[in-house]
Write a protein that holds these residues in place. Sequence first.
Motif, PDB file in Angstrom:
ATOM      1  N   SER A 173       0.817  -1.211   0.000  1.00 20.10           N
ATOM      2  CA  SER A 173       0.000   0.000   0.000  1.00 20.10           C
ATOM      3  C   SER A 173       0.854   1.265   0.000  1.00 20.10           C
ATOM      4  N   ASP A 174       2.098   1.192   0.470  1.00 17.30           N
ATOM      5  CA  ASP A 174       2.968   2.372   0.444  1.00 17.30           C
ATOM      6  C   ASP A 174       3.348   2.735  -0.991  1.00 17.30           C
ATOM      7  N   ARG A 175       3.614   1.718  -1.811  1.00 16.02           N
ATOM      8  CA  ARG A 175       3.920   1.997  -3.220  1.00 16.02           C
ATOM      9  C   ARG A 175       2.693   2.591  -3.909  1.00 16.02           C
ATOM     10  N   SER A 193      -3.953   9.616   4.227  1.00 13.27           N
ATOM     11  CA  SER A 193      -2.675   9.263   4.840  1.00 13.27           C
ATOM     12  C   SER A 193      -2.247   7.855   4.440  1.00 13.27           C
ATOM     13  N   ARG A 194      -0.955   7.609   4.527  1.00 18.99           N
ATOM     14  CA  ARG A 194      -0.459   6.245   4.323  1.00 18.99           C
ATOM     15  C   ARG A 194      -1.069   5.307   5.377  1.00 18.99           C
ATOM     16  N   MET A 201      -5.615  -2.444   4.652  1.00 23.09           N
ATOM     17  CA  MET A 201      -4.968  -3.724   4.347  1.00 23.09           C
ATOM     18  C   MET A 201      -5.006  -4.657   5.549  1.00 23.09           C
ATOM     19  N   ASP A 202      -4.807  -4.109   6.735  1.00 22.00           N
ATOM     20  CA  ASP A 202      -4.772  -4.938   7.945  1.00 22.00           C
ATOM     21  C   ASP A 202      -6.161  -5.442   8.338  1.00 22.00           C
ATOM     22  N   VAL A 203      -7.160  -4.563   8.281  1.00 22.69           N
ATOM     23  CA  VAL A 203      -8.502  -4.934   8.742  1.00 22.69           C
ATOM     24  C   VAL A 203      -9.155  -5.946   7.813  1.00 22.69           C
ATOM     25  N   PHE A 204      -9.003  -5.747   6.503  1.00 20.26           N
ATOM     26  CA  PHE A 204      -9.716  -6.613   5.556  1.00 20.26           C
ATOM     27  C   PHE A 204      -8.842  -7.717   4.971  1.00 20.26           C
ATOM     28  N   GLU A 205      -7.588  -7.752   5.318  1.00 24.44           N
ATOM     29  CA  GLU A 205      -6.655  -8.845   5.036  1.00 24.44           C
ATOM     30  C   GLU A 205      -6.812  -9.423   3.630  1.00 24.44           C
TER      31      GLU A 205
END
Length: 342
Positions: A173-175, A193-194, A201-205
């Motif tokens: 997600s940073d890219r 925000s980043r 990404m973390d919550v919905f894996e």
Amino acid sequence: MVRTLDAASEAAWDRFVAVMPGGTFFHRAGWAKVIESAFGHATHFSFAERDGAITGVLPLGRVKTMLFGDALISVPFCVYGGPVAADAESETALITHAESLLARTGAQALEFRGMEPGRGADGWVDGPDLYVTFRKAIEADAERNMKAIPRKQRAMVRKGIQNELTSVADRDSDRLHAVYAESVRNLGTPVFSRRYFRVLMDVFEGDVDVVTILDAGTPIASVMNFYFRDEVLPYYGGGTAAARGRAGNDFLYWETMRRAADRGCRMFDFGRSKIGTGSFSFKHNWGFEPAKLHYRFRLKPGEAIPDLNPLNPKYRMFIAGWKKLPLPVANAVGPFIVRGLG
């Protein structure tokens, strides 16, 4: 009975959303964590229950900032929302609960965002005909999906192929954010925000990924995709200045479609666009037909429907100025502004 979502009821909530025809990715329980963690906004995720079983859900977030006012929205930062219920009694109970929150919190407006018209209710007003969504069935066979794209747009996809662009699907997600930040700055829009992208990404894996287009190894276009049932929703995407001449954006959405079809998706949700914008034209050029979105409001006495969209003339000078900001400045300031634009 209307109850508040808690950790013990999250799994049942998501099971209910998954089987209801009106359920969407944006009705999932995880959005409460996302909104609270990434933006610091309060949430009021409530469900109707009968005999121990969930019969309706209503995800609500309160977006309150000094700059843009105070509203209860189902769902902030999402294109779809509103109550999803198995019966009229449950839906009415959830709407009544939301109306009581409006009165109790003192918010200026209560907003439901839906793909279908809501059931009639006294005191509610329809929003302006501003937004449409683009949804279209796709097939398992890539060649059939390619041929379904209108000729001129198909030529742009093939141009990306001829330019030897490549794609990767991962969780970077940073890219994505680096590409997205440049894209939205050029449109005059504050960037998220980043951290927000990382939280998603973390919550919905496993139900979210990032497709990025590389030109000789350099990222030129990228998009975050949500997966729900058999649907793919490319949601946060953009391209660098180099992407236009290399057909990077065209190739991006083709690769997203191709990969999603291989994954088993049979519906491509191209998402919300404002009528008369470049985004609207781009999606229509792919052979997608617009469908009106139905946004409804219950307003505090004396208040008007919020008008926080870039087409509002009052933001014209802000947008023109934002386009000229150095990218590091836009990236630093943008997240503080955009958190109020739920």
